[in-house]
Design a protein around this motif. Structure first.
Motif, PDB file in Angstrom:
ATOM      1  N   PHE A   1       1.128  -1.427   0.180  1.00 50.23           N
ATOM      2  CA  PHE A   1      -0.002  -0.186   0.076  1.00 50.23           C
ATOM      3  C   PHE A   1       0.519   1.522  -0.059  1.00 50.23           C
ATOM      4  CE2 PHE A   1       1.066  -1.047   4.051  1.00 50.23           C
ATOM      5  CZ  PHE A   1       1.158   0.282   4.959  1.00 50.23           C
ATOM      6  N   THR A   2       0.152   2.236  -0.303  1.00 49.11           N
ATOM      7  CA  THR A   2       0.666   3.707  -0.200  1.00 49.11           C
ATOM      8  C   THR A   2       0.321   4.306   0.913  1.00 49.11           C
ATOM      9  OG1 THR A   2      -0.983   4.669  -1.620  1.00 49.11           O
ATOM     10  CG2 THR A   2       1.643   3.680  -3.203  1.00 49.11           C
ATOM     11  N   ALA A   3       0.910   5.168   1.478  1.00 48.48           N
ATOM     12  CA  ALA A   3       0.701   6.063   2.501  1.00 48.48           C
ATOM     13  C   ALA A   3       1.115   7.608   2.682  1.00 48.48           C
ATOM     14  CB  ALA A   3       0.863   5.771   3.683  1.00 48.48           C
ATOM     15  N   THR A   4       0.125   8.709   2.109  1.00 47.74           N
ATOM     16  CA  THR A   4       0.606   9.588   1.682  1.00 47.74           C
ATOM     17  C   THR A   4       0.071  10.964   2.152  1.00 47.74           C
ATOM     18  OG1 THR A   4       0.626   9.073  -0.756  1.00 47.74           O
ATOM     19  CG2 THR A   4       0.833  11.901  -0.868  1.00 47.74           C
ATOM     20  N   PRO A   5       0.662  11.649   3.021  1.00 50.36           N
ATOM     21  CA  PRO A   5       0.677  12.814   3.914  1.00 50.36           C
ATOM     22  C   PRO A   5      -0.686  14.125   2.818  1.00 50.36           C
ATOM     23  CG  PRO A   5       2.540  12.313   5.112  1.00 50.36           C
ATOM     24  CD  PRO A   5       1.957  11.459   2.954  1.00 50.36           C
ATOM     25  N   LEU A   6      -1.681  14.727   3.240  1.00 50.57           N
ATOM     26  CA  LEU A   6      -1.692  15.733   2.360  1.00 50.57           C
ATOM     27  C   LEU A   6      -1.192  17.078   3.016  1.00 50.57           C
ATOM     28  CD1 LEU A   6      -6.132  15.641   2.999  1.00 50.57           C
ATOM     29  CD2 LEU A   6      -5.199  14.676   1.956  1.00 50.57           C
ATOM     30  N   THR A   7      -1.271  17.664   1.483  1.00 46.02           N
ATOM     31  CA  THR A   7      -0.534  18.423   1.359  1.00 46.02           C
ATOM     32  C   THR A   7      -0.875  19.766   2.351  1.00 46.02           C
ATOM     33  OG1 THR A   7      -1.271  19.195  -0.461  1.00 46.02           O
ATOM     34  CG2 THR A   7       0.813  17.971  -0.575  1.00 46.02           C
ATOM     35  N   THR A   8      -2.455  20.102   2.508  1.00 49.75           N
ATOM     36  CA  THR A   8      -2.701  20.474   3.460  1.00 49.75           C
ATOM     37  C   THR A   8      -3.026  20.153   4.808  1.00 49.75           C
ATOM     38  OG1 THR A   8      -5.054  20.098   2.611  1.00 49.75           O
ATOM     39  CG2 THR A   8      -4.303  21.436   1.402  1.00 49.75           C
TER      40      THR A   8
ATOM     41  N   PHE B   1      -9.311   2.259   0.116  1.00 51.40           N
ATOM     42  CA  PHE B   1      -8.172   3.614   0.696  1.00 51.40           C
ATOM     43  C   PHE B   1      -8.770   4.105   2.027  1.00 51.40           C
ATOM     44  CE2 PHE B   1     -11.184   4.864  -2.863  1.00 51.40           C
ATOM     45  CZ  PHE B   1     -12.013   5.610  -2.328  1.00 51.40           C
ATOM     46  N   ASP B   2      -7.998   4.865   2.363  1.00 52.21           N
ATOM     47  CA  ASP B   2      -8.397   5.533   3.828  1.00 52.21           C
ATOM     48  C   ASP B   2      -7.310   6.970   3.998  1.00 52.21           C
ATOM     49  OD1 ASP B   2     -10.683   6.168   5.524  1.00 52.21           O
ATOM     50  OD2 ASP B   2     -10.436   4.333   7.265  1.00 52.21           O
ATOM     51  N   THR B   3      -8.238   7.200   4.750  1.00 53.14           N
ATOM     52  CA  THR B   3      -7.587   9.059   5.588  1.00 53.14           C
ATOM     53  C   THR B   3      -7.670   9.322   6.687  1.00 53.14           C
ATOM     54  OG1 THR B   3      -8.779  10.281   3.656  1.00 53.14           O
ATOM     55  CG2 THR B   3      -7.695  11.487   5.042  1.00 53.14           C
TER      56      THR B   3
END
Length: 276
Positions: free
Chosen positions: A38-45, A79-81
């Motif tokens: 899986f990928t884990a990407t922080p929100l830029t905002t 997927f999830d936040t």
């Protein structure tokens, strides 16, 4: 390596009434054993919110587990936040199921700072609620609220706020007293609106309650951490709401067969923090 499973057409067997009828058989090929990823990407905002997305082929069930060594939370979906309210290191684990079986993988995520929070209460804008019967004396001095009495009373204050769905909130206040008997000081956060002349019937979140063993001797603490009654015991004031809604923060205090003690009970630094 290919995997196969044998099957019987049991429906055909049940339909047979003569010896000549025989079951059909077939084989079904299973998929390969999966490799979870899986990928884990922080929100830029907002770097305290991280989007995780399974990249495992053929998945149909996805279970996520987030742990910081003290407690774990779970969620599901391809997927999830994920929300991280506090700085620290977290282990995010994915278990994914395919028609070839299941597999698990994990990643370490580092959150640099606590999530920013905003107090959505107006500390001086409280409305007195007449709960019926003899009222508790309630005073508001620049946001410091005092509940006092000399006998059996009840009374409350309230304030309406708007909340966002699936957003972390923390309800807290410092509460101080000299020791009470047969008394309560309760905090609510509910979608039920107060009605003048009636006792408030929402779900109690956290409270000082002498019957439950707190507030009987002098005290001075954060009610979210030390309160001994309500569904929020042990939650340190944390809560979420399933959807954006109107809620009422209600604080109610009184006695039955006792008093709130010398000088009553005083609340200061009352906050309802919304994670940004």
């Amino acid at each position: 390596m290919k995997h196969y499973i044998g099957t019987l057409a049991v429906s055909a067997m049940l339909a047979c009434t003569i010896p000549a009828c025989t079951p059909e058989s077939s084989t079904k090929e299973l998929g390969s054993v999966p490799t979870a990823s899986f990928t884990a990407t922080p929100l830029t905002t907002n770097p305290n919110r991280v989007v995780v997305n399974s990249t495992t082929k053929g998945g149909f069930i996805w279970n996520w587990k987030v742990s910081n060594g003290e407690k774990s939370t779970t969620s599901s979906g391809e997927f999830d936040t994920l929300h991280f309210s506090y700085a620290g290191e977290y282990i995010v684990q994915l278990t994914v199921f395919t028609n070839g079986g299941y597999a698990t993988t994990s990643q370490k995520i580092t959150i640099a700072k606590d999530a920013p929070k905003k107090d959505i209460l107006n500390t001086t804008d409280w409305t007195i609620l007449n709960t019926g019967g003899t009222q508790t004396t309630i005073t508001n001095t620049n946001g410091t609220i005092n509940f006092s009495n000399t006998g059996n009373t009840n009374g409350a204050i309230y304030q309406m706020v708007m909340v966002k769905g699936n957003t972390p909130y923390i309800l807290s206040a410092n509460v101080k007293g000299n020791g009470a008997t047969n008394s309560w000081l309760e905090m609510y956060c509910d979608t039920i609106a107060p009605v003048q002349g009636k006792d408030y019937g929402g779900t109690k979140y956290i409270a000082v309650n002498t019957w439950n063993g707190c507030g009987t001797i002098p005290f001075d603490y954060n009610i979210a951490e030390k309160g001994c009654d309500g569904k929020g015991v042990g939650q340190n004031g944390s809560m979420t709401f399933p959807k954006s809604d109107t809620v009422w923060v209600v604080i109610k205090g009184g006695s039955s067969g006792g008093t709130l003690g010398t000088g009553g009970m005083t609340l200061s630094n009352i906050q309802f923090l919304e994670e940004q």
